[in-house]
Design a protein around this motif. Sequence first.
Motif, PDB file in Angstrom:
ATOM      1  N   LEU A   1     -54.483-119.507  86.765  1.00  0.00           N
ATOM      2  CA  LEU A   1     -55.124-118.371  87.454  1.00  0.00           C
ATOM      3  C   LEU A   1     -55.099-117.389  86.209  1.00  0.00           C
ATOM      4  CD1 LEU A   1     -56.488-117.052  90.254  1.00  0.00           C
ATOM      5  CD2 LEU A   1     -54.707-115.441  89.590  1.00  0.00           C
ATOM      6  N   THR A   2     -54.206-116.985  85.709  1.00  0.00           N
ATOM      7  CA  THR A   2     -54.273-116.042  84.738  1.00  0.00           C
ATOM      8  C   THR A   2     -55.083-116.316  83.445  1.00  0.00           C
ATOM      9  OG1 THR A   2     -52.011-115.197  85.648  1.00  0.00           O
ATOM     10  CG2 THR A   2     -52.754-114.367  83.380  1.00  0.00           C
ATOM     11  N   LEU A   3     -54.472-117.353  82.824  1.00  0.00           N
ATOM     12  CA  LEU A   3     -55.189-117.892  81.666  1.00  0.00           C
ATOM     13  C   LEU A   3     -56.732-118.142  81.854  1.00  0.00           C
ATOM     14  CD1 LEU A   3     -52.572-120.219  80.122  1.00  0.00           C
ATOM     15  CD2 LEU A   3     -52.889-117.618  80.007  1.00  0.00           C
ATOM     16  N   GLY A   4     -57.220-118.123  82.821  1.00  0.00           N
ATOM     17  CA  GLY A   4     -58.629-118.338  83.127  1.00  0.00           C
ATOM     18  C   GLY A   4     -59.133-116.897  83.749  1.00  0.00           C
ATOM     19  N   GLY A   5     -58.484-115.782  83.609  1.00  0.00           N
ATOM     20  CA  GLY A   5     -58.906-114.665  83.996  1.00  0.00           C
ATOM     21  C   GLY A   5     -58.324-113.900  85.092  1.00  0.00           C
ATOM     22  N   GLY A   6     -58.119-114.465  86.210  1.00  0.00           N
ATOM     23  CA  GLY A   6     -57.198-113.636  87.364  1.00  0.00           C
ATOM     24  C   GLY A   6     -57.731-113.074  88.396  1.00  0.00           C
ATOM     25  N   SER A   7     -58.851-113.335  89.065  1.00  0.00           N
ATOM     26  CA  SER A   7     -59.409-112.671  90.200  1.00  0.00           C
ATOM     27  C   SER A   7     -58.434-112.806  91.373  1.00  0.00           C
ATOM     28  CB  SER A   7     -61.000-113.170  90.453  1.00  0.00           C
ATOM     29  OG  SER A   7     -61.483-112.393  91.592  1.00  0.00           O
ATOM     30  N   GLY A   8     -58.345-111.580  92.281  1.00  0.00           N
ATOM     31  CA  GLY A   8     -57.788-111.524  93.153  1.00  0.00           C
ATOM     32  C   GLY A   8     -57.771-110.464  94.286  1.00  0.00           C
ATOM     33  N   TRP A   9     -57.018-110.367  95.162  1.00  0.00           N
ATOM     34  CA  TRP A   9     -57.472-109.349  96.420  1.00  0.00           C
ATOM     35  C   TRP A   9     -57.357-107.961  95.810  1.00  0.00           C
ATOM     36  CZ3 TRP A   9     -60.581-111.897  99.539  1.00  0.00           C
ATOM     37  CH2 TRP A   9     -60.492-112.965  99.895  1.00  0.00           C
ATOM     38  N   ILE A  10     -56.353-107.577  95.010  1.00  0.00           N
ATOM     39  CA  ILE A  10     -56.109-106.211  94.635  1.00  0.00           C
ATOM     40  C   ILE A  10     -56.773-105.904  93.216  1.00  0.00           C
ATOM     41  CG2 ILE A  10     -54.255-105.702  96.187  1.00  0.00           C
ATOM     42  CD1 ILE A  10     -52.345-106.500  93.880  1.00  0.00           C
TER      43      ILE A  10
END
Length: 460
Positions: free
Chosen positions: A144-153
């Motif tokens: 997730l992180t190496l691809g950018g890392g979108s999330g709720w917060i």
Amino acid sequence: MTGNLLEPTSVSALSERFTGRLVTRADADYEDVRSVFNAMLTARPQVIAQCADPRDVAAAIEFARANGLEIAVRSGGHSVAGSCLTDGGLVIDTRPMSEVTVDPALSIARVGGGASWGDFDRATQPFGLATTGGRVSTTGVAGLTLGGGSGWIERKFGLSCDNLLSVELVTADGREVTASEEENPELFWALHGGGGNFGVATALTFRLHRLPEFSMALLLWPADEGRAVAGVYRDLLAGAPDEAGGGLLYLTGPPEEFVPEQLVGRLCCGVLVTYVGGEAALREFIAPLLATGPRGQVVTDIGYADLQCMLDDPPGYRNYWSDENLRALPDEALDRFCERAADMVVPSPSQHALLPWGGAVARGADWPGFDRRTTWAVHPLGLWEDPADDDRAIAWARNLRADMRPWAAGDVYLNFIGDEGTDRVIAGYGEQNYGRLARVKAEFDPDNVFHRWHNVLPAR
């Protein structure tokens, strides 16, 4: 098949210098170890190398290259594009490297390359600390992180990659390198969205943020009221504080206590609001939504890690996802978004999602995997069980993208899509960034060994 057929003696030779476990098709638990989140991915590697440490990773890379085997890298196994499997090749499975070490005094966490966001969030929550992760607990931290890392917060704390302090990586030639602002800074830049193109991440270090209070609201209406709700939601988010996140979703009413019987198993419009703060502040913020009369609602304080686990979808469904990013959301776009929801495959866990960016996301650095000008993401997230529904589910996702094209920004968040062609990959990075990524690729992986993720070809 993407590799030569191995003799058992070849695998035995690798096992002599391998600390972890090597799983082959002859092992009784092979299918369990091989299985990933998307049941449509049926590739069967010859070897799954469950690596205990970076030396195992280096040994697996050397073995695969010497034997002409394609390499895939797995952490959480959520890649809808299938980057974590290879048919006839070798999978480097980093899941045994899942340790999370938190330093509350410095507000940092060092995370093994195979950790999930559930591992991460459960380790940081006792200290009242967090950073942006995915939208479920089972997603891998590294992927997730190496691809950018979108999330709720993210609107409060930025993307996962915005909080990345360093990455420990094993490269295609077996070297162990560290990428940070001080060490291999160009590689560090590339790892903020460039994905698994440059090596195998064995550990990542993150900046953490104080999160003493967190709350959420999940509100549900009949689908035929969705357009009116969507307008209220859009206008509410236009002036939202950074503390507010979430999304508007068309989904199947779940069999939960808060859901009225007449909505269970039927297409509904839902709004999830996450809030970096307590329930009282959240209720004040969502007052315009509450005024529309949701039929089902949960508004409560909750631990961030508990929210992440609450939203986990079970593995084993067939998956097709896509994304269309927007810089504006006029009434006409909302009309089409809501109309297309009727084509969803229901009942199922599929989600017809409208996600707000902005806030801290808009103020972040110029990384290669994210266009900061994007304000909304339209994200068809298809999950279904029956292969007979494949064509209908895929057509729904593609048609939603087509509906949004008049307002599309032209970029794409690559973690949200499968294999949609080279043009979409370049759109995800941006043409100028793609050229820069290609130069980094030429330095660290000139033979394009790591090509299973949205691939960047090495500059020639």
